[in-house]
Design a protein around this motif. Structure first.
Motif, PDB file in Angstrom:
ATOM      1  N   TYR A 166       0.083  -0.841   2.623  1.00  0.00           N
ATOM      2  CA  TYR A 166      -0.213  -0.827   1.191  1.00  0.00           C
ATOM      3  C   TYR A 166      -1.185  -1.944   0.798  1.00  0.00           C
ATOM      4  N   VAL A 167      -1.371  -2.901   1.661  1.00  0.00           N
ATOM      5  CA  VAL A 167      -2.369  -3.950   1.448  1.00  0.00           C
ATOM      6  C   VAL A 167      -3.684  -3.580   2.121  1.00  0.00           C
ATOM      7  N   VAL A 168      -3.571  -3.148   3.381  1.00  0.00           N
ATOM      8  CA  VAL A 168      -4.772  -2.910   4.192  1.00  0.00           C
ATOM      9  C   VAL A 168      -5.572  -1.715   3.701  1.00  0.00           C
ATOM     10  N   LEU A 169      -4.916  -0.581   3.473  1.00  0.00           N
ATOM     11  CA  LEU A 169      -5.665   0.635   3.177  1.00  0.00           C
ATOM     12  C   LEU A 169      -6.420   0.560   1.846  1.00  0.00           C
ATOM     13  N   PRO A 170      -5.797   0.151   0.727  1.00  0.00           N
ATOM     14  CA  PRO A 170      -6.583   0.024  -0.512  1.00  0.00           C
ATOM     15  C   PRO A 170      -7.731  -0.980  -0.383  1.00  0.00           C
ATOM     16  N   SER A 201      -7.331   5.710  -2.907  1.00  0.00           N
ATOM     17  CA  SER A 201      -8.377   6.397  -3.667  1.00  0.00           C
ATOM     18  C   SER A 201      -8.684   5.663  -4.966  1.00  0.00           C
ATOM     19  N   ALA A 202      -7.639   5.181  -5.634  1.00  0.00           N
ATOM     20  CA  ALA A 202      -7.846   4.438  -6.879  1.00  0.00           C
ATOM     21  C   ALA A 202      -8.629   3.155  -6.623  1.00  0.00           C
ATOM     22  N   ALA A 203      -8.333   2.479  -5.520  1.00  0.00           N
ATOM     23  CA  ALA A 203      -9.063   1.258  -5.179  1.00  0.00           C
ATOM     24  C   ALA A 203     -10.531   1.554  -4.911  1.00  0.00           C
ATOM     25  N   SER A 204     -10.807   2.694  -4.263  1.00  0.00           N
ATOM     26  CA  SER A 204     -12.189   3.080  -3.984  1.00  0.00           C
ATOM     27  C   SER A 204     -12.956   3.353  -5.265  1.00  0.00           C
ATOM     28  N   VAL A 205     -12.333   4.097  -6.198  1.00  0.00           N
ATOM     29  CA  VAL A 205     -12.983   4.398  -7.470  1.00  0.00           C
ATOM     30  C   VAL A 205     -13.242   3.122  -8.259  1.00  0.00           C
ATOM     31  N   ALA A 206     -12.257   2.228  -8.294  1.00  0.00           N
ATOM     32  CA  ALA A 206     -12.410   0.976  -9.026  1.00  0.00           C
ATOM     33  C   ALA A 206     -13.544   0.139  -8.435  1.00  0.00           C
ATOM     34  N   ALA A 231      -9.348  -1.841   2.363  1.00  0.00           N
ATOM     35  CA  ALA A 231     -10.380  -1.262   3.224  1.00  0.00           C
ATOM     36  C   ALA A 231     -11.166  -0.176   2.502  1.00  0.00           C
ATOM     37  N   GLU A 232     -10.491   0.624   1.690  1.00  0.00           N
ATOM     38  CA  GLU A 232     -11.179   1.679   0.950  1.00  0.00           C
ATOM     39  C   GLU A 232     -12.112   1.090  -0.108  1.00  0.00           C
ATOM     40  N   ALA A 233     -11.689   0.022  -0.763  1.00  0.00           N
ATOM     41  CA  ALA A 233     -12.556  -0.628  -1.751  1.00  0.00           C
ATOM     42  C   ALA A 233     -13.798  -1.202  -1.086  1.00  0.00           C
ATOM     43  N   LEU A 280       1.584   8.482  -1.969  1.00  0.00           N
ATOM     44  CA  LEU A 280       1.421   7.281  -2.791  1.00  0.00           C
ATOM     45  C   LEU A 280       0.379   6.354  -2.188  1.00  0.00           C
ATOM     46  N   LEU A 281       0.425   6.191  -0.878  1.00  0.00           N
ATOM     47  CA  LEU A 281      -0.541   5.324  -0.200  1.00  0.00           C
ATOM     48  C   LEU A 281      -1.952   5.880  -0.338  1.00  0.00           C
ATOM     49  N   THR A 282      -2.102   7.193  -0.174  1.00  0.00           N
ATOM     50  CA  THR A 282      -3.417   7.824  -0.333  1.00  0.00           C
ATOM     51  C   THR A 282      -3.926   7.660  -1.758  1.00  0.00           C
ATOM     52  N   GLY A 283      -3.027   7.837  -2.734  1.00  0.00           N
ATOM     53  CA  GLY A 283      -3.430   7.688  -4.128  1.00  0.00           C
ATOM     54  C   GLY A 283      -3.887   6.278  -4.445  1.00  0.00           C
TER      55      GLY A 283
END
Length: 426
Positions: free
Chosen positions: A111-115, A60-65, A117-119, A54-57
């Motif tokens: 769940y805050v940091v990883l999305p 990834s969604a934040a990066s695509v957005a 950071a990916e974005a 779930l965290l990886t998903g």
């Protein structure tokens, strides 16, 4: 030699490039620590693979957005400052984790940091592509991209191994702290260099100096700004053909890693250690392709390099499915990834050479978004086919389709040896 590509002073004499190259290599190596450490943190606290997925998903969604508007930011803001702020923001985000963990595990924080950071990482990556052209001489763009890609691939192989050692010795939070520090090094490297001015030659103009009426057209609204990159790709014959054909190539091949692992485990009965060894050897193919793309393009020209790489990659995919031993599988995977590196870096370099500077961020975002749009569906189809009909049949079909893509490219403007010098590209 088929064109001007490759003329100029050696890159090792270019202080700006060497500083940028070194700092980004360390950054990639450090970033790979998070790839290992974050899942370990989740598993240590929750024992749940589902939470890890779930965290990886979400990340990834934040990066695509972020990719949708990353190009606009890269084109409208000072790119050097944007790179620095992206690095500092990621340093702060990842730095919070070991500090917070010192007072007890806090899964919600990941769940805050990883999305986030990916974005931010997506914004960095798009901006990163736009500045390479202003960092080296135009004739050295392909070679520069090749060296950056080679060391990134090498760091991606060695980084996780070192991360595992650090995590085992000092814990996953220590590995995340190393990752945070690597972004500080990257920011320092960008601070120490100066980017040259974009060239106005061959249809590439200074930022803010678009042809009359173009800026007015793009300023009509934010959506028109974001779509400007896609419009540019469609209007340029070579980039249009590359975008279409590479989208189909990704559809056919994005799931190959999963198919490779399935082949090793299910068909050949190999242990996990053999899977890791094959993937490591395959990664060396990426390094080799990245180092070879500059000389290959200088000697053969763009068209022959790109078409040849796709064709050989197709043959390697066929070989992957028919290989009956671990060494043969590893060799086929290495050849495939080496060819993908040659084609991908040549394609990226051409976009950097022919795209107007004020559009390069949006063109990069548009290309990546379109490029990967068919990938998830293709991966699902490929893996389903491998389980239903066997790896050999699926790899044969995918490999032949790759050969057809190479054949189709021969009948498009892609075949030109130097499209960056012709009106067909820009």
């Amino acid at each position: 030699m088929s064109g001007v590509e490759g003329k100029g002073s050696p890159l090792w004499r270019d202080r700006n490039f060497m500083v940028f190259w070194g700092s980004q290599t360390l950054s990639v190596a450090g970033d790979s620590f998070a790839l290992i450490a974050v899942p370990l943190l989740v598993l240590h606290v929750t024992g749940s693979v589902a939470q890890m997925g779930l965290l990886t998903g979400l990340a990834s969604a934040a990066s695509v957005a972020a990719g949708v508007f990353a190009g606009v930011l890269a084109d409208r803001l000072d790119r050097r400052r944007l790179l620095i702020w992206c690095d500092l923001a990621r340093m702060a985000l990842y730095g919070i984790v070991p500090v917070a963990w010192a007072f007890g595990p806090k899964i919600w924080l990941l769940y805050v940091v990883l999305p986030a950071a990916e974005a931010i990482g997506m914004v960095f990556q798009v901006t990163y592509v736009t500045v390479v052209r202003n960092l080296v001489e135009p004739s050295r763009i392909t070679e520069a991209n090749g060296r950056l890609g080679a060391t990134s691939a090498a760091a991606g192989i060695g980084g996780p191994l070192l991360a595992g050692v650090v995590a085992g010795w000092a814990g996953p939070t220590a590995a995340i702290a190393v990752n945070a520090a690597s972004f500080g090094i990257s920011a320092l490297g960008v601070v120490m260099i100066r980017f040259g001015q974009p060239s106005a030659a061959r249809g590439v103009w200074q930022a803010g100096e678009a042809p009359e009426g173009q800026e007015d057209q793009e300023a009509r609204g934010p959506w028109r700004e974001m779509l400007a990159g896609a419009r540019f790709l469609w209007r340029q014959p070579v980039l249009r053909a590359l975008t279409v054909l590479l989208s189909f190539f990704i559809f056919l091949t994005l799931g190959l890693t999963d198919v490779l692992i399935y082949h090793l485990k299910h068909d050949l009965g190999q242990p996990d250690g053999a899977v890791g060894a094959v993937l490591a050897v395959a990664g060396l193919g990426t390094v080799a392709g990245s180092l070879l793309v500059g000389p290959v393009r200088r000697r053969l020209g763009f068209g022959a390099s790109w078409i040849g790489a796709i064709a050989v990659a197709g043959l390697a995919v066929v070989g992957l499915g028919t290989s009956g031993g671990v060494p043969a599988v590893a060799a086929a995977a290495a050849v495939y990834l080496g060819c993908v590196s040659v084609a991908g870096i040549a394609s990226m370099s051409l976009r950097q050479q022919v795209t107007p500077d004020h559009l390069l961020g949006r063109v990069t975002s548009a290309f990546w978004t379109i490029h990967f749009s068919l990938g998830p569906a293709g991966a699902a189809v490929l893996t389903w086919g491998a389980q239903r009909h066997g790896v050999a049949a699926v790899c044969l079909l995918a490999g032949v389709a790759c050969l057809l893509i190479a054949l189709a490219a021969f009948f498009t403007p892609i075949r030109q040896p130097n499209p960056e010098l012709s009106g067909a590209a820009g």
